[in-house]
Design an enzyme around this catalytic site. Structure first.
Site, PDB file in Angstrom:
ATOM      1  N   ASP A 198       1.419   3.201   0.117  1.00  0.00           N
ATOM      2  CA  ASP A 198      -0.169   3.402   0.005  1.00  0.00           C
ATOM      3  C   ASP A 198      -0.539   2.540   1.324  1.00  0.00           C
ATOM      4  O   ASP A 198       0.121   1.651   2.116  1.00  0.00           O
ATOM      5  CB  ASP A 198      -0.557   2.415  -1.125  1.00  0.00           C
ATOM      6  CG  ASP A 198      -1.942   2.626  -1.559  1.00  0.00           C
ATOM      7  OD1 ASP A 198      -2.573   3.445  -0.842  1.00  0.00           O
ATOM      8  OD2 ASP A 198      -2.450   2.213  -2.560  1.00  0.00           O
ATOM      9  N   GLU A 215       3.417   3.433  -6.063  1.00  0.00           N
ATOM     10  CA  GLU A 215       2.603   3.338  -4.821  1.00  0.00           C
ATOM     11  C   GLU A 215       2.824   1.659  -4.231  1.00  0.00           C
ATOM     12  O   GLU A 215       2.249   0.751  -4.987  1.00  0.00           O
ATOM     13  CB  GLU A 215       1.058   3.812  -4.840  1.00  0.00           C
ATOM     14  CG  GLU A 215       0.795   4.995  -5.046  1.00  0.00           C
ATOM     15  CD  GLU A 215      -0.572   5.378  -4.641  1.00  0.00           C
ATOM     16  OE1 GLU A 215      -1.487   4.551  -4.245  1.00  0.00           O
ATOM     17  OE2 GLU A 215      -0.969   6.577  -5.120  1.00  0.00           O
ATOM     18  N   GLU A 274      -3.793   9.323  -9.327  1.00  0.00           N
ATOM     19  CA  GLU A 274      -3.517   7.888  -9.108  1.00  0.00           C
ATOM     20  C   GLU A 274      -3.821   7.139 -10.326  1.00  0.00           C
ATOM     21  O   GLU A 274      -5.077   7.258 -10.857  1.00  0.00           O
ATOM     22  CB  GLU A 274      -4.035   7.531  -7.815  1.00  0.00           C
ATOM     23  CG  GLU A 274      -3.873   5.824  -7.613  1.00  0.00           C
ATOM     24  CD  GLU A 274      -4.289   5.324  -6.366  1.00  0.00           C
ATOM     25  OE1 GLU A 274      -4.843   6.040  -5.460  1.00  0.00           O
ATOM     26  OE2 GLU A 274      -3.850   4.014  -6.187  1.00  0.00           O
ATOM     27  N   ASN A 308       0.053   1.623  -8.922  1.00  0.00           N
ATOM     28  CA  ASN A 308       0.176   0.836  -7.906  1.00  0.00           C
ATOM     29  C   ASN A 308       0.992  -0.455  -8.105  1.00  0.00           C
ATOM     30  O   ASN A 308       0.772  -1.135  -9.417  1.00  0.00           O
ATOM     31  CB  ASN A 308      -1.236   0.092  -7.575  1.00  0.00           C
ATOM     32  CG  ASN A 308      -2.141   1.368  -6.880  1.00  0.00           C
ATOM     33  OD1 ASN A 308      -1.959   1.655  -5.590  1.00  0.00           O
ATOM     34  ND2 ASN A 308      -3.060   2.026  -7.794  1.00  0.00           N
ATOM     35  N   GLU A 325      -6.247   9.596   1.086  1.00  0.00           N
ATOM     36  CA  GLU A 325      -7.274   9.107   0.316  1.00  0.00           C
ATOM     37  C   GLU A 325      -8.693   8.934   0.905  1.00  0.00           C
ATOM     38  O   GLU A 325      -8.776   8.905   2.119  1.00  0.00           O
ATOM     39  CB  GLU A 325      -6.692   8.035  -0.234  1.00  0.00           C
ATOM     40  CG  GLU A 325      -6.563   6.766   0.668  1.00  0.00           C
ATOM     41  CD  GLU A 325      -5.990   5.301  -0.125  1.00  0.00           C
ATOM     42  OE1 GLU A 325      -5.398   5.458  -1.229  1.00  0.00           O
ATOM     43  OE2 GLU A 325      -6.270   4.219   0.227  1.00  0.00           O
TER      44      GLU A 325
END
Ligand code: C2E
Ligand code: CA
Ligand code: CA
Ligand code: CA
Length: 279
Positions: free
Chosen positions: A179, A149, A58, A116, A236
């Site tokens: 996410d 994400e 990530e 993200n 996560e």
């Protein structure tokens, strides 16, 4: 009483214009930081315990401020969200992520990077046009190395539009991950309507799932739901071996968290990648 009400309004007005001024000032600082390329990307590995290999990373942004040092995203992302510079910021991150992929290639590593992106920026269409346009020459070989994400807790009001745009990203070769799954109210809608490949179980559930029965239940439900829809599952916030083995028993085998590694500058990530793959 009338007067007091009036004072109160004046009071709130003052606070609000102060807040607005602060926000504007922060945004100006952030824009300057963007121009000076002060934002750098840290990478945190996603580790498949079954394959015993790093299956992705990530991308987590950090601001290396010339006088304030390393600033975490919690202190600047909220200002960027819903602002004029949101798309510009995402473009910056995408460009830098492509550079990361180049760097990793040069070290002999092929790692899928997750970026993200807020639903806002996604629905803007400017981002996908930018990716299609400016980075077109790079796309063919690299686009399969990028995953997006999207944060589930922000509501997507127009699921049809979202589905269409995510479909476009899919066509380019990007993977799609949701996410913070389970934190929003739209989880079931999302997983049904959107072309997503992966579901991430939010760290707020995972971190204390062994001490909080509710969070354990939610984690279990999220895993079952993801499996029912045939999605990949990433947990996560996996901080210890007990949590990892509990998750594994529930059917999740891709972990991201301090147990595996912290988010790292790219050079350190390369070392960590080799360490993890040789375990
Ligand atoms: P997120 O997308 O949920 O990212 C995961 C966060 O969990 C990261 O925080 C990461 O450092 C942290 N984390 C990883 N492993 C563990 C663990 O084992 N335990 C605990 N307690 N935490 C762990 P970080 O880097 O501070 O990022 C915070 C949030 O900022 C991210 O949450 C994401 O929503 C946002 N963010 C970060 N980078 C970007 C970006 O490039 N663009 C956008 N739009 N948002 C970003
Ligand atoms: Ca994320
Ligand atoms: Ca998350
Ligand atoms: Ca989050």
């Amino acid at each position: 009483a009338k007067n007091r009400g009036k004072n109160r309004i004046v009071f709130f007005d003052t606070i609000m214009s102060k807040q607005l001024a602060i926000k504007r000032e922060k945004l100006a600082m952030i824009e300057r930081g963007l121009k000076n390329k002060e934002f750098i990307l840290y990478l945190q590995p996603k580790f498949n315990v079954e394959k015993k290999e790093v299956v992705g990373a990530e991308v987590l942004v950090r601001w290396v401020h010339p006088t304030h040092g390393l600033i975490p995203p919690s202190e600047f992302i909220p200002y960027i969200s819903n602002s004029d510079i949101e798309v510009e910021f995402d473009k910056y991150i995408v460009s830098r992520a492509f550079e990361c992929i180049d760097y990793l290639y040069s070290k002999g590593l092929k790692v899928k990077l997750s970026i993200n992106v807020s639903p806002n920026a996604l629905l803007n269409e400017e981002l996908i046009e930018f990716i299609r346009g400016t980075l077109l020459t790079e796309l063919k070989e690299k686009s399969s190395m990028i995953e997006i994400e999207i944060i589930e807790s922000t509501s997507i009001t127009d699921l049809n539009k979202a589905s269409e745009i995510l479909g476009e990203f899919n066509k380019i070769g990007f993977g799609i991950s949701v996410d913070d799954f389970g934190t929003g109210y739209a989880s079931l809608d999302y997983i049904k309507a959107l072309p997503i490949d992966t579901v991430k179980i939010d760290r707020t559930f995972v971190v204390d799932m062994l001490s909080d029965p509710t969070n354990l239940n939610v984690t279990e439900v999220v895993i079952l739901l993801a499996k029912a829809f045939n999605k990949e599952i990433v947990a996560e916030g996996v901080e210890n071996i007990e949590t990892a083995s509990a998750l594994y028993k529930l059917g999740c085998n891709i972990f991201q968290g301090y147990l595996i590694a912290k988010p790292l500058p790219i050079e350190d990530f390369v070392d960590m990648y080799h360490k993890l793959n040789n375990m």
